[in-house]
Scaffold this motif. Sequence first.
Motif, PDB file in Angstrom:
ATOM      1  N   SER A  95       0.842  -1.261  -0.044  1.00  0.00           N
ATOM      2  CA  SER A  95       0.034   0.003   0.075  1.00  0.00           C
ATOM      3  C   SER A  95       0.786   1.376   0.066  1.00  0.00           C
ATOM      4  CB  SER A  95      -1.035  -0.252   1.224  1.00  0.00           C
ATOM      5  OG  SER A  95       0.050  -0.404   2.321  1.00  0.00           O
ATOM      6  N   ASN A  97       2.559   3.423   1.347  1.00  0.00           N
ATOM      7  CA  ASN A  97       2.910   4.005   2.481  1.00  0.00           C
ATOM      8  C   ASN A  97       3.639   5.177   2.409  1.00  0.00           C
ATOM      9  OD1 ASN A  97       1.555   2.582   4.611  1.00  0.00           O
ATOM     10  ND2 ASN A  97       3.057   1.056   4.913  1.00  0.00           N
TER      11      ASN A  97
ATOM     12  N   THR B 303      -3.344  11.070  16.564  1.00  0.00           N
ATOM     13  CA  THR B 303      -3.831   9.604  16.129  1.00  0.00           C
ATOM     14  C   THR B 303      -4.063   9.494  14.532  1.00  0.00           C
ATOM     15  OG1 THR B 303      -5.183  10.070  18.038  1.00  0.00           O
ATOM     16  CG2 THR B 303      -5.678   8.132  16.552  1.00  0.00           C
ATOM     17  N   GLU B 304      -4.405  10.672  13.864  1.00  0.00           N
ATOM     18  CA  GLU B 304      -4.346  10.722  12.788  1.00  0.00           C
ATOM     19  C   GLU B 304      -3.060  10.452  11.925  1.00  0.00           C
ATOM     20  OE1 GLU B 304      -6.658  14.047  11.161  1.00  0.00           O
ATOM     21  OE2 GLU B 304      -4.947  14.029   9.789  1.00  0.00           O
ATOM     22  N   ARG B 307       0.222   6.534  11.293  1.00  0.00           N
ATOM     23  CA  ARG B 307       0.676   5.793  10.191  1.00  0.00           C
ATOM     24  C   ARG B 307       2.098   6.426   9.643  1.00  0.00           C
ATOM     25  NH1 ARG B 307      -1.670   2.614   6.366  1.00  0.00           N
ATOM     26  NH2 ARG B 307      -0.925   4.090   4.672  1.00  0.00           N
ATOM     27  N   GLU B 394       2.797  -2.276  13.816  1.00  0.00           N
ATOM     28  CA  GLU B 394       1.742  -1.958  14.461  1.00  0.00           C
ATOM     29  C   GLU B 394       1.336  -0.468  14.194  1.00  0.00           C
ATOM     30  OE1 GLU B 394       2.563  -4.591  18.479  1.00  0.00           O
ATOM     31  OE2 GLU B 394       3.407  -2.380  18.530  1.00  0.00           O
ATOM     32  N   ARG B 397      -0.421  -0.308  10.914  1.00  0.00           N
ATOM     33  CA  ARG B 397      -1.671  -0.943  10.599  1.00  0.00           C
ATOM     34  C   ARG B 397      -2.965  -0.003  11.604  1.00  0.00           C
ATOM     35  NH1 ARG B 397       0.087  -6.414  11.724  1.00  0.00           N
ATOM     36  NH2 ARG B 397       0.506  -7.271   9.718  1.00  0.00           N
ATOM     37  N   HIS B 398      -2.342   0.996  12.165  1.00  0.00           N
ATOM     38  CA  HIS B 398      -3.118   1.539  12.934  1.00  0.00           C
ATOM     39  C   HIS B 398      -4.399   2.586  12.074  1.00  0.00           C
ATOM     40  CE1 HIS B 398      -4.168   3.940  16.775  1.00  0.00           C
ATOM     41  NE2 HIS B 398      -4.579   4.800  15.979  1.00  0.00           N
ATOM     42  N   GLU B 399      -5.543   2.323  12.719  1.00  0.00           N
ATOM     43  CA  GLU B 399      -6.599   3.049  11.776  1.00  0.00           C
ATOM     44  C   GLU B 399      -7.047   4.146  12.644  1.00  0.00           C
ATOM     45  OE1 GLU B 399      -8.863  -0.705  10.917  1.00  0.00           O
ATOM     46  OE2 GLU B 399      -7.362  -0.367   9.217  1.00  0.00           O
TER      47      GLU B 399
END
Lengths: 228, 399
Positions: A95, A97, B303-304, B307, B394, B397-399
């Motif tokens: 993806s 990134n 939080t945003e 990634r 981790e 993968r965070h959403e």
Amino acid sequence: MNAPVIEVRDLRKTYGTGDTAVHALRGLDLTVARGDYLAIMGASGSGKSTLLNILGCLDIPSSGRYLLDGIDTAEFGEAQLGILRNRKIGFVFQSFNLIPRTSALANVELPLVYAGVRRAERRERAMAALRLVGLDDRAHHRPNELSGGQQQRVAIARALVTAPAIVLADEPTGNLDTRSSQDVMGILDRLNASGRTVVLITHEDDVAAHADRVVRVVDGRVAQGVPA
Amino acid sequence: MRCTEVLAFAVRGVTANKLRSALTTLGIMIGVASVILLIAVGNGASQSVQQSIAGLGTNVLTISPQRAQPGSSAKELTTADARALADPVEAPAVRSASPVASTSATAAHADVSYSISQFIGTDPAYFSTTNSAVAQGALFTADDLAQGRKVVVIGATVATQLFPSTSPVGESILVNNIPFTVVGVLAGKGSSGLQDADDTAVAPLSTVQNALTGYGSLSQIVVQATSADTISTAQAQVTTILDGRHKVGFGQTADYRVLSQEQLLTARTATTDTFTVLLASVAAISLLVGGIGVTNIMLVTVTERIREIGIRKAVGARRGAILGQFLLEATMLSLFGGLLGVAAGFLGARFTIAGITPVIVPSSVLLAFAVSALIGLFFGSYPASRAARLRPIEALRHE
Ligand SMILES: Nc1ncnc2c1ncn2[C@@H]1O[C@H](COP(=O)(O)OP(=O)(O)OP(=O)(O)O)[C@@H](O)[C@H]1O
Ligand SMILES: [Mg+2]
């Protein structure tokens, strides 16, 4: 035969605990020699990405040994793993990134910044990497201004800009059309030709055909009957 | 990797999403500015009350009626009481005692009408007792009082309201439809807290009682002692005379109250202190609300971007570099917002708010700034430091 750059023994990875535990890897063995060009194939959910993430030092196994250049990665601390990811391994995500709202050039420069490379040299090397993937004219575009194939090529440029010994790619052509796939595979072929070890995951046979060797993963193990 | 690179990342992070940064800054700014301003208003109110009371002089006693016991009828303060207090034999420490009847009244001149909040009927000694000087014309005289002439001395505010361009002296005004002749204008005293001391008019007591208030109880008797040193002697003499006249027995609560300026000051300061505390608690709430807003935006921001933290870690960023970047971003937003808030607070304090000139309390500036900046810093960097501790996969993968 020259010394293996990657050696994995009885690798296990379990997500979660108790009833909901998922055993993604169940005692996987794998050896990759220096300069190897390896394709990993296997059904969806068989544990390919889990394996590659561990090989890329992005994740740690639940048990088993992973020797990188003969050294057990379990011995490395957080900081040393960071240095490994930075210097030794280039990782291409399925993806992409890329960091949003940041130019292609800045994205490619990123590993060099954390490696402590000076600004002028950084710029030069990042531009060279972009030229290699044929995107030097898009250097100042942001990820949302690039096509999927172009984003993937930027991600590859970022993976190879530090001249890593190993390039790991998780379905690098998974989101791309035939034309873009050919571009991307051409770049990986050239990287391997220049002596890099390349490991990639794919579902497509014609992509796997670029590799010297194919390994099949079934239920978290390398399938029997195929030389590992 | 050098510090300048981390700084560059932080600057880019702040400028990448301008709306988000602007909102964070705005939240901090409003929190800081409102705290500074609200406390300044409370402080300004209490300072002006103190100044105006102090301006009255230290040798003045104010006697006002008060209900002795619930149910008991208070004997009224009368002109006879005032006359008795001025007796040089019974009360040698008293220089003068002015009866005061006050009411509010509507005054009109030509087609302008203005409601005067304090229309006072008294004797000429009142002017010296209350340090009231005349700016134009003259004060009314003992003769005016004796004859019950309809003359009036108006305060500065009343003068500017009714006579914006002409001189009021010699003009006639209608007070509750009764014609009065303006003989003088008082010099301005300025506003005292919530009350404008210049929003007043003073006329002979006889006239005011006859025309406006009737001959009931006086509102006050204002006593001037012979000097500041004799003030407590005067207070004792006043009490003795009034106790006798009002038949207040030993140990009984009197139906009047004698307050010196000092006591008045204490009482009024206590009132404005309550006011300041009230405003401060409103300010504290707004600081809290501002703080929650800042917390919210900072948490969402980080939080945003977990990634992004994952990507940075995946290409080899050290935890310290990531932490430094987010800490710097939070510092920049908090500092900038805080400084804007201080600037807005100081700017707002230059305006008169509800008749009060705000006076900034330096410690409130520090407090407001420190609290918002610390909240911004903590919630900007703490979630980032937690994210930086995650394994790269981790975080990715965070959403
Ligand atoms: N973070 C996670 N938490 C829980 N389970 C996970 C997690 N990541 C993967 N799994 C599970 O582990 C197994 C292997 O996942 P993995 O992503 O390695 O498969 P894959 O072979 O890469 O599949 P695909 O070809 O679809 O990409 C799957 O059953 C998946 O559900
Ligand atoms: Mg996968």
